[in-house]
Design a protein around this motif. Structure first.
Motif, short mmCIF file in Angstrom:
data_model
loop_
_atom_site.label_atom_id
_atom_site.label_comp_id
_atom_site.label_asym_id
_atom_site.label_seq_id
_atom_site.Cartn_x
_atom_site.Cartn_y
_atom_site.Cartn_z
N ASP A 132 16.90 -1.44 12.69
CA ASP A 132 16.84 -0.38 11.67
C ASP A 132 15.70 -0.60 10.68
O ASP A 132 15.42 0.27 9.85
CB ASP A 132 18.17 -0.28 10.92
N LYS A 133 15.03 -1.75 10.77
CA LYS A 133 13.92 -2.05 9.85
C LYS A 133 12.55 -1.86 10.50
O LYS A 133 11.52 -2.06 9.86
CB LYS A 133 14.02 -3.50 9.36
N THR A 134 12.52 -1.52 11.78
CA THR A 134 11.25 -1.40 12.50
C THR A 134 10.33 -0.38 11.82
O THR A 134 10.77 0.67 11.35
CB THR A 134 11.51 -0.96 13.95
N LEU A 135 9.04 -0.73 11.78
CA LEU A 135 8.05 0.16 11.18
C LEU A 135 6.90 0.40 12.15
O LEU A 135 6.46 -0.52 12.84
CB LEU A 135 7.49 -0.46 9.89
N ARG A 136 6.41 1.63 12.19
CA ARG A 136 5.23 1.98 12.97
C ARG A 136 4.37 2.90 12.13
O ARG A 136 4.89 3.79 11.44
CB ARG A 136 5.62 2.69 14.27
N ILE A 137 3.07 2.68 12.19
CA ILE A 137 2.16 3.53 11.44
C ILE A 137 0.87 3.68 12.23
O ILE A 137 0.44 2.75 12.92
CB ILE A 137 1.90 2.95 10.03
N GLU A 138 0.26 4.85 12.15
CA GLU A 138 -0.95 5.12 12.91
C GLU A 138 -1.95 5.85 12.03
O GLU A 138 -1.57 6.64 11.15
CB GLU A 138 -0.62 5.98 14.14
N GLY A 139 -3.23 5.55 12.23
CA GLY A 139 -4.25 6.23 11.45
C GLY A 139 -5.64 5.83 11.90
O GLY A 139 -5.82 5.08 12.87
N GLU A 140 -6.64 6.31 11.17
CA GLU A 140 -8.02 6.00 11.46
C GLU A 140 -8.33 4.55 11.07
O GLU A 140 -7.83 4.06 10.05
CB GLU A 140 -8.96 6.94 10.70
N LEU A 141 -9.15 3.89 11.87
CA LEU A 141 -9.54 2.51 11.56
C LEU A 141 -10.21 2.42 10.19
O LEU A 141 -10.01 1.45 9.46
CB LEU A 141 -10.50 1.98 12.63
N GLU A 142 -11.00 3.42 9.85
CA GLU A 142 -11.71 3.40 8.57
C GLU A 142 -10.75 3.47 7.38
O GLU A 142 -11.13 3.17 6.26
CB GLU A 142 -12.71 4.56 8.51
N GLU A 143 -9.51 3.88 7.64
CA GLU A 143 -8.52 3.98 6.57
C GLU A 143 -7.49 2.86 6.66
O GLU A 143 -6.36 3.00 6.20
CB GLU A 143 -7.81 5.34 6.65
N ILE A 144 -7.89 1.73 7.23
CA ILE A 144 -6.92 0.68 7.52
C ILE A 144 -6.27 0.10 6.26
O ILE A 144 -5.11 -0.29 6.26
CB ILE A 144 -7.57 -0.44 8.37
N PHE A 145 -7.01 0.09 5.14
CA PHE A 145 -6.42 -0.45 3.91
C PHE A 145 -5.33 0.47 3.36
O PHE A 145 -4.35 0.00 2.79
CB PHE A 145 -7.50 -0.69 2.86
N THR A 146 -5.49 1.76 3.58
CA THR A 146 -4.42 2.70 3.20
C THR A 146 -3.20 2.46 4.08
O THR A 146 -2.05 2.52 3.60
CB THR A 146 -4.90 4.15 3.35
N LEU A 147 -3.42 2.16 5.36
CA LEU A 147 -2.31 1.86 6.26
C LEU A 147 -1.58 0.60 5.80
O LEU A 147 -0.34 0.54 5.81
CB LEU A 147 -2.82 1.67 7.69
N TYR A 148 -2.33 -0.42 5.39
CA TYR A 148 -1.71 -1.65 4.89
C TYR A 148 -0.84 -1.36 3.67
O TYR A 148 0.28 -1.87 3.55
CB TYR A 148 -2.78 -2.67 4.49
N LYS A 149 -1.38 -0.56 2.77
CA LYS A 149 -0.62 -0.23 1.56
C LYS A 149 0.67 0.49 1.91
O LYS A 149 1.74 0.17 1.39
CB LYS A 149 -1.48 0.63 0.63
#
Length: 380
Positions: A132-149
């Motif tokens: 129930d804690k699994t996380l998945r996120i997808e996006g542009e490589l250039e926006e990787i810091f936004t994905l981290y946040k």
């Protein structure tokens, strides 16, 4: 100021987070990520992603993070590779040895200019995968810091970690360390070499970090690590009696200026500068930088340790050292520091107590074994 206030309000409403500290902390071990892409071109993200998540989450009081050096020591001792961590029992074994209660094992996949990052959590005590804690996120490589946040906020939400508005602001402020993906790659490769803690490692680190600042000449954190790498090389040269000491000290000083200029307001930059200046003997400026770092991020254990080295005068019961211990009671580094401090005062039972605590977490630590040997020798 208005932007920060809005960020706090939005996150507090969106995640329904408390603004008080909990008595119980989540102790999290973030293992290297698996690259499930067809290409190995972005293999450096195996350490880059956990390093960045650790950087983001380090300002959260109710999350205690296992040190990267300790995890790497355990992986080496157990002779485990990244592929071995796919086996749940191996991963749980690492979690147990690190003192973590929760284990994060992740993977990433690069397709074209997009990245998919998946996070899986395991309860160390039961070995159960927390589906129930699994996380998945997808996006542009250039926006990787936004994905981290966003992943950091996702972890906070999934585990219902209590967080204050000030911590949200810190997480927002340190979410992006550079605008250049290539600079970030070189920075990550440099950090990988830096953690080898050898003269060759520091030299390799400096080479990669030079490339990082060539890609982004306003990369304050890279300049800070450049300065620290050269200062560490200078110390090793000085200890061995070989030439090059003055040259490396000069290089370390050279990079302090751009680190301060472009890293102003970044807690980790001020922490690193404090360590560099302390090693150079400038305790006054080191004290200023460590104080600024703690103002920006009062939850960073390493910064409290640096402050203690600058101002604690070797006192094992100094408030700064006790503060570090309260933030991370399981840290091998803190217990080794306490053990050495007590040993210098000939408080041998206390020294052995802390060395034993450190041994439970990091049994292959060379400094720890030297500490044991010196205490037993002094005890006769």
């Amino acid at each position: 100021m208005l932007r920060r206030a809005l960020v706090c309000l939005i996150v507090l409403i969106g995640f329904s987070l408390s603004v008080t500290y909990s008595e119980e902390k989540m102790r999290l071990a973030i293992l290297p990520f698996s690259n499930v892409s067809e290409s190995t071109d972005f293999g450096w993200l195996s350490t880059g992603i956990p390093e960045s998540l650790t950087f983001s989450l380090s300002s959260i009081h109710n999350i205690s993070l296992v040190e990267r050096i300790q995890l790497e020591s355990i992986l080496e001792e157990q002779e485990l590779s990244l592929s071995d961590l796919a086996d749940e029992s191996s991963a749980v074994s690492v979690g147990n040895l690190s003192g973590a209660d929760t284990l994060l094992v992740g993977s990433f996949q690069i397709t074209g200019n997009r990245v998919l990052i998946a996070l899986r959590f395991t309860d160390v005590s039961s070995g159960e995968v927390l589906t129930d804690k699994t996380l998945r996120i997808e996006g542009e490589l250039e926006e990787i810091f936004t994905l981290y946040k966003n992943l950091s906020y996702g972890i906070i939400e999934k585990f219902q970690v209590q967080i204050t508005p000030a911590e949200i602001v810190r997480l927002e402020d340190q979410s992006e360390i550079t605008e250049s993906l290539k600079a970030y790659e070189y920075f990550t490769l440099g950090k990988n070499q830096y953690y080898k803690e050898s003269e060759e490692g520091y030299e390799e680190a400096a080479g990669y970090l030079q490339k990082a600042v060539a890609e982004d000449n306003e990369f304050g954190l890279a300049y800070a690590y450049l300065s620290l790498s050269y200062q560490k090389m200078a110390l090793l040269r000085g200890q061995s009696g070989r030439g090059g000491y003055s040259e490396y000290v000069e290089k370390a000083s050279e990079y302090i200026i751009p680190a301060r200029e472009y890293g102003e307001g970044i807690a980790q930059v001020h922490k690193i500068l404090a360590e560099v200046l302390y090693l150079k003997g400038d305790v006054i400026q080191a004290g200023r930088d460590v104080q600024k770092s703690l103002y920006l991020n009062p939850m960073d254990v390493e910064t409290w340790l640096i402050k203690w080295r600058i101002k604690g005068k070797g006192n094992p019961e100094h408030p700064d050292l006790l503060r570090a211990l309260s933030l991370d009671p399981e840290s091998a580094e803190i217990h080794i520091t306490l053990g050495k401090a007590y040993a210098r005062k000939s408080f041998f039972p206390e020294a052995l107590f802390h060395f034993t605590k450190a041994f439970d977490r990091d049994p292959r630590n060379i400094a720890l074994h030297y500490g044991f040997a010196e205490v037993y020798q002094d005890m006769g």
